[in-house]
Design a protein around this motif. Structure first.
Motif, mmCIF file in Angstrom:
data_model
loop_
_atom_site.group_PDB
_atom_site.id
_atom_site.type_symbol
_atom_site.label_atom_id
_atom_site.label_comp_id
_atom_site.label_asym_id
_atom_site.label_seq_id
_atom_site.Cartn_x
_atom_site.Cartn_y
_atom_site.Cartn_z
ATOM 1 N N ILE A 50 28.554 61.397 75.512
ATOM 2 C CA ILE A 50 29.288 61.859 74.339
ATOM 3 C C ILE A 50 28.937 63.321 74.127
ATOM 4 O O ILE A 50 27.832 63.766 74.479
ATOM 5 N N ASN A 66 31.479 63.811 66.857
ATOM 6 C CA ASN A 66 31.755 62.865 67.932
ATOM 7 C C ASN A 66 30.961 61.579 67.744
ATOM 8 O O ASN A 66 31.462 60.475 68.003
ATOM 9 N N ARG A 84 32.406 57.732 67.110
ATOM 10 C CA ARG A 84 31.954 56.589 67.907
ATOM 11 C C ARG A 84 31.311 55.518 67.036
ATOM 12 O O ARG A 84 31.567 54.321 67.203
#
Length: 328
Positions: free
Chosen positions: A227, A233, A237
């Motif tokens: 990632i 981010n 997730r």
């Protein structure tokens, strides 16, 4: 030679290569940056975190947060309606005044003030002229920021705006394909860009005179799925981009594990600079800022670690390259 002296000499002879190897190793650079740089409470929080741990950060500022109502009406990003911004504008002149104080004091404290353009638009299809227009708006907004809210600007502000803002990061990490953005950066006086994404921690590369850095993909979670090393981010997730304060502690621990393992891989390995990116938003109840605070507190006090801004990292990386090229 006595047995005691012999054993002491043998012990020292084994230690010398290790000491020499340790002395030859470069410092581990840890580069932390924040996009947006708007919320005044988080300006204070980040500056306190840095001061407590001897760190310098890079702040990628979105210039609409220095625009009052009059400036908002005049602002027009490339291919957008006048008065539009994807991240909003300042809510009051008092908010701008406080923000300007934070920016100026962060600069005096050794932090890097850099550009995140203005209205946070996706510039994938922008031309060199489009980027140049947005950079010009950023520059003009900062030039007049203190006067626009009736404040006497500090001595040195104009020099900071004209010569001290060296870096840029594209909103959404979305850059124009080809040379247009780089050419516009060069004309605007930037010396580095931090818009790339790399497969893992990587040394910066030079492109037409601009030093280009990239946020790395790092393993995260039970399956160590890669990632981008950035809070947003992780937010997507962990909770699909929806705020989840109930699981904040779990998200913090996952983020801290990913950050610290990425750091340790470099610290115990080739010591490639590690870059991590954050926003001035405490997502999932502040999980990612708490994870950052833990890591900064863990590593930035070490003698062989330097928690530095991008501007500070560049000469250190260049010195390392010269040393390696010389064969010493």
């Amino acid at each position: 030679m006595s047995r005691l002296l012999l054993s002491t000499w043998l012990a020292a002879s084994f230690l010398l290569p290790a000491i020499a190897e340790a002395a030859d190793r470069p410092k581990q650079l840890f580069i932390i940056s924040f996009d947006g740089a708007h919320d005044n409470a988080l300006w204070l929080k980040s500056r306190e975190m840095a001061a407590k741990n001897g760190a310098h950060f890079t702040y990628f500022l979105s210039c609409t947060f220095l625009m009052n109502e009059a400036a908002k009406k005049a602002y027009q990003a490339p291919h957008q309606k006048r008065g539009k911004s994807n991240v909003g504008f300042a809510q009051s002149d008092d908010e701008i005044r406080e923000r300007l104080g934070n920016i100026w004091h962060a600069h005096l404290e050794g932090h890097d003030i850099s550009s995140h353009a203005c209205g946070h638009f996706d510039g994938r299809l922008w031309s060199e002229a489009d980027w140049s227009a947005e950079y010009a708006t950023f520059h003009a907004t900062l030039k007049n920021a203190w006067k626009s809210v009736g404040l006497q600007e500090p001595a040195g502000w104009q020099d900071l705006v004209d010569h001290g803002i060296k870096g840029f990061r594209a909103p959404y990490l979305s850059a124009t394909a080809g040379a247009d953005m780089i050419a516009a950066e060069k004309k605007a006086g930037f010396t580095y860009d931090a818009s790339l994404v790399t497969k893992g921690p990587a040394m910066p590369v030079e492109e037409d005179g601009i030093i280009r850095f990239g946020l790395p993909l790092i393993p995260e979670g039970p399956n160590e799925k890669p990632i981008i090393g950035m809070d947003y981010n992780l937010f997507v997730r962990h909770s699909k981009g929806e705020e989840d304060t109930a699981d904040s502690a779990e998200f913090e621990d996952r983020a801290y594990a990913a950050f610290s393992q990425a750091f340790d891989r470099q610290y115990n390995g080739n010591r490639i600079p590690l870059q991590l990116g954050f926003h001035f938003v405490e997502m999932n109840g502040g999980a990612y800022w708490r994870a950052l605070d833990r890591l900064v507190s863990d590593v930035c006090h070490r003698a062989d670690v330097a928690c530095v801004s991008y501007s500070e990292a560049i000469p250190m990386i260049e010195a390392r390259r010269r040393l390696q090229t010389s064969g010493l």
